[in-house]
Structures are given as structure tokens and as C-alpha cells.
Design an enzyme around this catalytic site. Structure first.
Site, PDB file in Angstrom:
ATOM      1  N   SER A  73      -1.609  -0.917  13.299  1.00 30.53           N
ATOM      2  CA  SER A  73      -3.084   0.456  12.645  1.00 30.53           C
ATOM      3  C   SER A  73      -4.226  -0.312  12.603  1.00 30.53           C
ATOM      4  CB  SER A  73      -3.013   0.299  11.200  1.00 30.53           C
ATOM      5  OG  SER A  73      -4.238   0.963  10.285  1.00 30.53           O
ATOM      6  N   HIS A  81       4.181   4.893  10.139  1.00 38.47           N
ATOM      7  CA  HIS A  81       3.302   3.912   9.899  1.00 38.47           C
ATOM      8  C   HIS A  81       3.439   3.018   9.131  1.00 38.47           C
ATOM      9  CE1 HIS A  81      -1.744   4.131  11.618  1.00 38.47           C
ATOM     10  NE2 HIS A  81      -1.313   3.271  10.142  1.00 38.47           N
ATOM     11  N   ASP A 106       1.679  10.755  11.544  1.00 38.61           N
ATOM     12  CA  ASP A 106       1.805   9.462  11.223  1.00 38.61           C
ATOM     13  C   ASP A 106       0.236  10.646  10.565  1.00 38.61           C
ATOM     14  OD1 ASP A 106       0.460   7.531  10.598  1.00 38.61           O
ATOM     15  OD2 ASP A 106       0.289   6.341  12.332  1.00 38.61           O
TER      16      ASP A 106
END
Length: 337
Positions: free
Chosen positions: A149, A312, A283
Site C-alpha cells: 500500500s 487490499h 481495490d
């Protein structure tokens, strides 16, 4: 042997050594003056002061998402280390100020060092990781950086700011490296994070007084949609009942919305052969459109689209599967060491 065929991800549980049996070493340190949690898998706890024959050739370092608590990656670390046949250390370093320090340790060190300026912001978190490497890892050690991320953005920034790093590969999982505020979740979260985040402090403060059993029940209720939630994630989430941690987490998130705008194509092009991108199909933070566009801009890049429906926040329920995939991707690189 690392050159042997990797078992399919679904057979990760059939490995000779169970991931659950792999011990983890946990440390709480001050890095750039901020409380930092470090998880280390493998016998190599001190890479700077060990015997030369004991120092491994390669370190796997995980740069987390947000919340950036190393504990979320506990199962992932163990599975990755086991998948690497226990030949290389696998470490995860938390973001500055995201972990609740143990008793007797403050969130920030009592110091006047200027490094503390905005250490909890996006720029400071990048410098935090570079400082950790400088103080804990030999300069000539090869690295596999695994960003998740916003950890992918930080990973690219690290490679940009410290080109001397011996990065063998950088694996970027569900990379939030561009247009975060314009993403489906960003459009909803940006006003909350940038203007209204302070209203969350009071309920978190009140919840912090609940007994551990009640906190656990709240976390399990929040994760009720998961078929098999990772127990390590549940235990880690309980530590989020801290105003100091939440304040630092939300502050960093607000900066993400404002500062993660344009994709750093220059750094990507300069390091393209070292990078592996892995995008999700549903996502909300980096939608499939972003995958299609970066794939078009870098047709020679190793840019993959998830075919297994991972979320995610894969650490909540798919850590072992993700670790098995990564060890499979890196087989060729490892056999050439």
C-alpha cells in the site's frame, strides 16, 4: 533447495516446517527519535556486529501500509521466511509512532534532534526507514524491499533518495503510488482525514479504557466479514485503541491524500528491472484503471494483476498465500546469488 520447484500456493501448509513454528524476535527501539516496532524472523538479530561468516547475503525488509504496525505482518513474515527455506532474514519495521510503546517507553525520545520535525508525516516516515537501514544493516548488504500500500510509495522514495542501496528486488503489493484522493476510497476518505479526523480521538480515548476482552470482541465484530481472519491481525488491531497511535496514523493518512498525486515515472523507469507491481482487481485505493495505465506506460515492466481475489489488506486473511507467491516470483533471482 531454492532452485527446486515451488509448491502451488494452496499447498503452503505442506512445507516441512510449519510457519506457525517459526519464532519471531520483537524489538521496540527509537528510530529518528520515534518509537518503532521491529519484527525479525531468523537467527540474525544483529547484522552489524555479528561474525562475518554468520552475516547473510540478503535481507528481506517489509515496509508496511497504514496503519503501519509490524504485527499485522507477523504471519506473512513467518510464511515468507519458511518459503525461503530459512536462508535469509525477514524483517518488518513499523512506521514511526504507529505502535503502542511498551511500559516505560514514550512515543518520542526525549531529545532536541531536528530529525523529529514531522517524523510522523509521509516525508519523515521515508527518512525513518532510511535511518533504520543505516543504523541496523551493513551498507553492502543486498535487499529485497517489500512494500504494501503506502509502503510502496515509501519504497520508491527510498530508492530515489538513496540510490546507493543494494536493492535486488522491490515488490510493490497493492501500490498506492498515485492519485490517492481521486481513487474510489480516496474520494470518500479525503474530507474525513483532512478535516474531520480530530472527532475520532474522543471515542478512541473512551474505548481505550475497555478491558482487553471487550476490545477483542469489537475487533472481531469489525472483521466479521472475513471467513478466516488472521489471529495475528486481531491481536495487533487491539493496540489501535490508543489516541497517540490513532493520531499519528490519521495524520499520515491525511498527508497521503494530499501528497500522493503524480506517479513517479522517473524513479520507476530508472529501477524498472528491479520492480514487481501487484495490483488488485477490486481495490478501492488503486483501482484496476491504474494498473491498466501503468501497464501501458511501462510495457516492459513486471506488472501483475491479482487473479485470486485478494483484498487490499491481504494481511487480514491471505498472508500465507501472498508469501508463497512472492517466493515463487523470486526463485530465479535467489538462485543467482
Amino acid at each position: 533447495m531454492l532452485g527446486a520447484a515451488e509448491p502451488p500456493p494452496g499447498e503452503a501448509s505442506m512445507r516441512r516446517v510449519s510457519e506457525d513454528q517459526i519464532p519471531l524476535h520483537e524489538e521496540f527501539i527509537y528510530c529518528c527519535g520515534a518509537a518503532t516496532q521491529v519484527l525479525k524472523c531468523g537467527p540474525w538479530r544483529d547484522l552489524l556486529n555479528g561474525e562475518s561468516t554468520d552475516v547473510p547475503r540478503l535481507l528481506f525488509l517489509i515496509i508496511p501500509g497504514n496503519p503501519g504496525l509490524a504485527g499485522y505482518y507477523r504471519t506473512f513474515i513467518q510464511a515468507l521466511y519458511c518459503g525461503l527455506n530459512q536462508q535469509y532474514p525477514v524483517w518488518a519495521v513499523s512506521h514511526a509512532g504507529h505502535c503502542k510503546p511498551p511500559s516505560g517507553m514514550e512515543m518520542t525520545e526525549d531529545t532536541d534532534i531536528k530529525e523529529l520535525e514531522d517524523i510522523f508525516g509521509l516525508h519523515g516516515q521515508t527518512e525513518h526507514k532510511l535511518d533504520f537501514l543505516r543504523k541496523n544493516v551493513p551498507k553492502d548488504m543486498k535487499l529485497v524491499l517489500i512494500g504494501h500500500s503506502i509502503g510502496c510509495y515509501i519504497t520508491l522514495e527510498m530508492m530515489k533518495r538513496a540510490s546507493e542501496l543494494k536493492v535486488l528486488r522491490a515488490v510493490l503489493l497493492f501500490p498506492t503510488i498515485e492519485r490517492m484522493a481521486q481513487s474510489p476510497k480516496g474520494k470518500f476518505m479525503t474530507p474525513l482525514l483532512c478535516k474531520l479526523r480530530y472527532i475520532l480521538y474522543m471515542p478512541v480515548y473512551l474505548l481505550s479504557f475497555l478491558p482487553e476482552r471487550a476490545k477483542t470482541s469489537i475487533v472481531r465484530f469489525a472483521l466479521r466479514g472475513l471467513k478466516c481472519p488472521d489471529e495475528a491481525s486481531i491481536a495487533t488491531s487491539i493496540s489501535l485503541f490508543s489516541v497517540d497511535c490513532i493520531a499519528n496514523i490519521l495524520y499520515m493518512a491525511s498527508q497521503e491524500m494530499l501528497k500522493v498525486v503524480d506517479r513517479d515515472n522517473t524513479t520507476i523507469q530508472q529501477n524498472l528491472k528491479k520492480l514487481i507491481f501487484y495490483y488488485g482487481t477490486a481495490d478501492g485505493w488503486c483501482p484496476q484503471q491504474y494498473y491498466e495505465e501503468i501497464k501501458m506506460d511501462f510495457p516492459d515492466g513486471d506488472i501483475r494483476l491479482c487473479e485470486r481475489g485478494f483484498r487490499h489488506a491481504f494481511v487480514l486473511d491471505a498472508s500465507k498465500e501472498m508469501a508463497a507467491m512472492i517466493t515463487h516470483w523470486l526463485q530465479d533471482d535467489l538462485t543467482k546469488l
